[in-house]
Each structure stands twice: as structure tokens, then as C-alpha cells.
Design a protein around this motif. Structure first.
Motif, PDB file in Angstrom:
ATOM      1  N   GLU A  18       0.820  -1.210   0.000  1.00 52.54           N
ATOM      2  CA  GLU A  18       0.000   0.000   0.000  1.00 52.54           C
ATOM      3  C   GLU A  18       0.860   1.270   0.000  1.00 52.54           C
ATOM      4  OE1 GLU A  18      -0.345  -2.483   2.348  1.00 52.54           O
ATOM      5  OE2 GLU A  18      -2.018  -3.471   1.338  1.00 52.54           O
ATOM      6  N   GLU A  19       1.994   1.215   0.696  1.00 49.87           N
ATOM      7  CA  GLU A  19       2.876   2.380   0.754  1.00 49.87           C
ATOM      8  C   GLU A  19       3.475   2.687  -0.616  1.00 49.87           C
ATOM      9  OE1 GLU A  19       4.839   2.552   5.097  1.00 49.87           O
ATOM     10  OE2 GLU A  19       5.257   0.689   3.994  1.00 49.87           O
ATOM     11  N   VAL A  20       3.893   1.643  -1.312  1.00 51.42           N
ATOM     12  CA  VAL A  20       4.488   1.854  -2.632  1.00 51.42           C
ATOM     13  C   VAL A  20       3.420   2.267  -3.643  1.00 51.42           C
ATOM     14  CG1 VAL A  20       5.861   0.814  -4.478  1.00 51.42           C
ATOM     15  CG2 VAL A  20       6.389   0.305  -2.087  1.00 51.42           C
ATOM     16  N   VAL A  21       2.204   1.765  -3.485  1.00 50.26           N
ATOM     17  CA  VAL A  21       1.094   2.197  -4.350  1.00 50.26           C
ATOM     18  C   VAL A  21       0.838   3.692  -4.153  1.00 50.26           C
ATOM     19  CG1 VAL A  21      -1.396   1.973  -4.767  1.00 50.26           C
ATOM     20  CG2 VAL A  21       0.033  -0.074  -4.554  1.00 50.26           C
ATOM     21  N   GLU A  22       0.891   4.165  -2.909  1.00 55.10           N
ATOM     22  CA  GLU A  22       0.727   5.605  -2.638  1.00 55.10           C
ATOM     23  C   GLU A  22       1.829   6.410  -3.323  1.00 55.10           C
ATOM     24  OE1 GLU A  22      -1.667   7.402  -1.052  1.00 55.10           O
ATOM     25  OE2 GLU A  22      -2.819   5.557  -0.886  1.00 55.10           O
ATOM     26  N   LEU A  23       3.061   5.910  -3.277  1.00 58.33           N
ATOM     27  CA  LEU A  23       4.162   6.590  -3.965  1.00 58.33           C
ATOM     28  C   LEU A  23       3.938   6.588  -5.467  1.00 58.33           C
ATOM     29  CD1 LEU A  23       6.904   8.016  -3.895  1.00 58.33           C
ATOM     30  CD2 LEU A  23       7.984   5.751  -3.914  1.00 58.33           C
ATOM     31  N   ALA A  24       3.484   5.465  -6.004  1.00 53.90           N
ATOM     32  CA  ALA A  24       3.202   5.386  -7.443  1.00 53.90           C
ATOM     33  C   ALA A  24       2.159   6.422  -7.853  1.00 53.90           C
ATOM     34  CB  ALA A  24       2.740   3.978  -7.820  1.00 53.90           C
ATOM     35  N   ASP A  25       1.118   6.563  -7.052  1.00 54.64           N
ATOM     36  CA  ASP A  25       0.090   7.570  -7.334  1.00 54.64           C
ATOM     37  C   ASP A  25       0.673   8.980  -7.290  1.00 54.64           C
ATOM     38  OD1 ASP A  25      -1.822   5.593  -7.622  1.00 54.64           O
ATOM     39  OD2 ASP A  25      -2.669   5.870  -5.615  1.00 54.64           O
ATOM     40  N   ALA A  26       1.590   9.220  -6.352  1.00 49.99           N
ATOM     41  CA  ALA A  26       2.170  10.552  -6.182  1.00 49.99           C
ATOM     42  C   ALA A  26       3.146  10.917  -7.297  1.00 49.99           C
ATOM     43  CB  ALA A  26       2.867  10.650  -4.818  1.00 49.99           C
ATOM     44  N   VAL A  27       3.824   9.938  -7.899  1.00 50.42           N
ATOM     45  CA  VAL A  27       4.768  10.249  -8.982  1.00 50.42           C
ATOM     46  C   VAL A  27       4.141  10.138 -10.370  1.00 50.42           C
ATOM     47  CG1 VAL A  27       6.827   9.643  -7.649  1.00 50.42           C
ATOM     48  CG2 VAL A  27       5.764   7.910  -9.108  1.00 50.42           C
ATOM     49  N   ALA A  28       2.947   9.609 -10.452  1.00 48.07           N
ATOM     50  CA  ALA A  28       2.288   9.432 -11.743  1.00 48.07           C
ATOM     51  C   ALA A  28       2.165  10.726 -12.554  1.00 48.07           C
ATOM     52  CB  ALA A  28       0.923   8.787 -11.561  1.00 48.07           C
ATOM     53  N   PRO A  29       1.852  11.876 -11.949  1.00 49.00           N
ATOM     54  CA  PRO A  29       1.760  13.106 -12.741  1.00 49.00           C
ATOM     55  C   PRO A  29       3.081  13.492 -13.428  1.00 49.00           C
ATOM     56  CG  PRO A  29       0.661  13.414 -10.642  1.00 49.00           C
ATOM     57  CD  PRO A  29       1.395  12.103 -10.570  1.00 49.00           C
ATOM     58  N   SER A  30       4.202  12.996 -12.934  1.00 52.96           N
ATOM     59  CA  SER A  30       5.505  13.264 -13.543  1.00 52.96           C
ATOM     60  C   SER A  30       5.905  12.143 -14.503  1.00 52.96           C
ATOM     61  CB  SER A  30       6.583  13.383 -12.457  1.00 52.96           C
ATOM     62  OG  SER A  30       6.299  14.446 -11.598  1.00 52.96           O
ATOM     63  N   GLY A  31       4.940  11.342 -14.922  1.00 56.93           N
ATOM     64  CA  GLY A  31       5.243  10.215 -15.791  1.00 56.93           C
ATOM     65  C   GLY A  31       6.060   9.168 -15.064  1.00 56.93           C
ATOM     66  N   GLY A  32       5.913   9.125 -13.746  1.00 60.26           N
ATOM     67  CA  GLY A  32       6.756   8.270 -12.934  1.00 60.26           C
ATOM     68  C   GLY A  32       6.177   6.924 -12.606  1.00 60.26           C
ATOM     69  N   ILE A  33       7.073   6.031 -12.228  1.00 55.44           N
ATOM     70  CA  ILE A  33       6.710   4.717 -11.708  1.00 55.44           C
ATOM     71  C   ILE A  33       7.448   4.535 -10.390  1.00 55.44           C
ATOM     72  CG2 ILE A  33       6.226   3.685 -13.963  1.00 55.44           C
ATOM     73  CD1 ILE A  33       9.024   2.357 -13.761  1.00 55.44           C
ATOM     74  N   THR A  35       8.895   1.784  -7.163  1.00 52.43           N
ATOM     75  CA  THR A  35       9.337   0.435  -6.852  1.00 52.43           C
ATOM     76  C   THR A  35       9.545   0.304  -5.351  1.00 52.43           C
ATOM     77  OG1 THR A  35      11.680   1.018  -7.064  1.00 52.43           O
ATOM     78  CG2 THR A  35      10.571   0.227  -9.053  1.00 52.43           C
ATOM     79  N   GLY A  36       9.576  -0.940  -4.870  1.00 48.66           N
ATOM     80  CA  GLY A  36       9.939  -1.140  -3.476  1.00 48.66           C
ATOM     81  C   GLY A  36       9.063  -2.050  -2.656  1.00 48.66           C
ATOM     82  N   ILE A  37       8.037  -2.647  -3.231  1.00 50.91           N
ATOM     83  CA  ILE A  37       7.144  -3.510  -2.449  1.00 50.91           C
ATOM     84  C   ILE A  37       7.945  -4.664  -1.856  1.00 50.91           C
ATOM     85  CG2 ILE A  37       5.161  -5.077  -2.555  1.00 50.91           C
ATOM     86  CD1 ILE A  37       4.047  -3.277  -4.799  1.00 50.91           C
ATOM     87  N   GLY A  38       7.812  -4.852  -0.538  1.00 56.66           N
ATOM     88  CA  GLY A  38       8.457  -5.961   0.140  1.00 56.66           C
ATOM     89  C   GLY A  38       9.959  -5.814   0.308  1.00 56.66           C
ATOM     90  N   SER A  39      10.460  -4.589   0.207  1.00 55.08           N
ATOM     91  CA  SER A  39      11.897  -4.333   0.295  1.00 55.08           C
ATOM     92  C   SER A  39      12.163  -3.223   1.304  1.00 55.08           C
ATOM     93  CB  SER A  39      12.404  -3.911  -1.090  1.00 55.08           C
ATOM     94  OG  SER A  39      13.743  -3.487  -1.037  1.00 55.08           O
ATOM     95  N   ASN A  40      13.404  -3.094   1.728  1.00 54.03           N
ATOM     96  CA  ASN A  40      13.757  -1.970   2.588  1.00 54.03           C
ATOM     97  C   ASN A  40      14.246  -0.784   1.747  1.00 54.03           C
ATOM     98  OD1 ASN A  40      16.259  -3.089   1.832  1.00 54.03           O
ATOM     99  ND2 ASN A  40      17.220  -2.459   3.747  1.00 54.03           N
ATOM    100  N   ARG A  41      14.014  -0.869   0.449  1.00 53.94           N
ATOM    101  CA  ARG A  41      14.324   0.224  -0.481  1.00 53.94           C
ATOM    102  C   ARG A  41      13.040   0.634  -1.210  1.00 53.94           C
ATOM    103  NH1 ARG A  41      19.900   0.123  -3.482  1.00 53.94           N
ATOM    104  NH2 ARG A  41      21.282  -0.454  -1.770  1.00 53.94           N
ATOM    105  N   TYR A  42      12.930   1.915  -1.492  1.00 52.72           N
ATOM    106  CA  TYR A  42      11.868   2.363  -2.390  1.00 52.72           C
ATOM    107  C   TYR A  42      12.462   3.400  -3.312  1.00 52.72           C
ATOM    108  CZ  TYR A  42      11.148   6.496   0.619  1.00 52.72           C
ATOM    109  OH  TYR A  42      11.311   7.657   1.348  1.00 52.72           O
ATOM    110  N   GLY A  43      11.818   3.556  -4.456  1.00 58.18           N
ATOM    111  CA  GLY A  43      12.345   4.508  -5.418  1.00 58.18           C
ATOM    112  C   GLY A  43      11.325   4.828  -6.481  1.00 58.18           C
ATOM    113  N   ALA A  44      11.766   5.655  -7.422  1.00 62.40           N
ATOM    114  CA  ALA A  44      10.899   6.046  -8.522  1.00 62.40           C
ATOM    115  C   ALA A  44      11.743   6.395  -9.736  1.00 62.40           C
ATOM    116  CB  ALA A  44      10.036   7.244  -8.127  1.00 62.40           C
TER     117      ALA A  44
END
Length: 90
Positions: A18-33, A35-44
Motif C-alpha cells: 500500500e505504501e508503494v502504491v501511494e508513492l506510485a500515485d504521487a509520482v504518476a503526474p511526472s510520468g513516474g513509476i 518500486t519497493g514492495i516488500g523491500s527496505n528500499r523504495y524509489g521512482a
């Protein structure tokens, strides 16, 4: 010029889907994707317009930090940043 900028952070806990989905939604306007589900890393991966690699990284980092705040994620240190422009990508 259009740049694709990848930013990755690393922290001390595993991120939930759910946390990474929220990040995906937040970067979508910048054409972003995101990553990070189930990891101690997240990114875009973000698409930005800039004249130089440094400007692209600065712009993308700012947008990423805003998206992290909007998604309510913990602020982890950035451990990787890569930028490639559309000419280099060909």
C-alpha cells in the motif's frame, strides 16, 4: 530536453504494498513509476525537462521528495540516482 531520472532510497524497514502504491500515485503526474514492495528500499523513475544532467537530477529529486511526503512514506537516505536523456537512450 527530456530526462529519465531514477532515484532509490534505503531504510531500516520493509515497505508494504500500500505504501508503494501511494508513492506510485504521487509520482504518476511526472510520468513516474515506483518500486519497493516488500523491500527496505523504495524509489521512482521520473520524467523531467532540464538542460543538463545536474538540473534533471535536482528537479527530479525535488519532485521525488514531494511525492514521498504526499505518500506519507518515511524519509530514507537516497542511495542511488541515475539520469539519462532521450538522446543517450537511443
Amino acid at each position: 530536453m527530456r530526462w529519465s531520472v531514477g532515484i532509490e532510497t534505503e531504510g531500516d524497514r520493509v515497505l508494504k504494498r500500500e505504501e508503494v502504491v501511494e508513492l506510485a500515485d504521487a509520482v504518476a503526474p511526472s510520468g513516474g513509476i515506483a518500486t519497493g514492495i516488500g523491500s527496505n528500499r523504495y524509489g521512482a523513475q521520473l520524467i523531467v525537462l532540464a538542460g543538463t544532467r545536474e538540473e534533471a537530477i535536482e528537479t527530479a529529486t525535488s519532485e521525488f521528495e514531494k511525492a514521498v511526503a504526499k505518500a506519507g512514506l518515511p524519509v530514507f537516505p537516497i542511495v542511488r540516482v541515475e539520469a539519462i536523456n532521450e538522446e543517450e537512450d537511443e
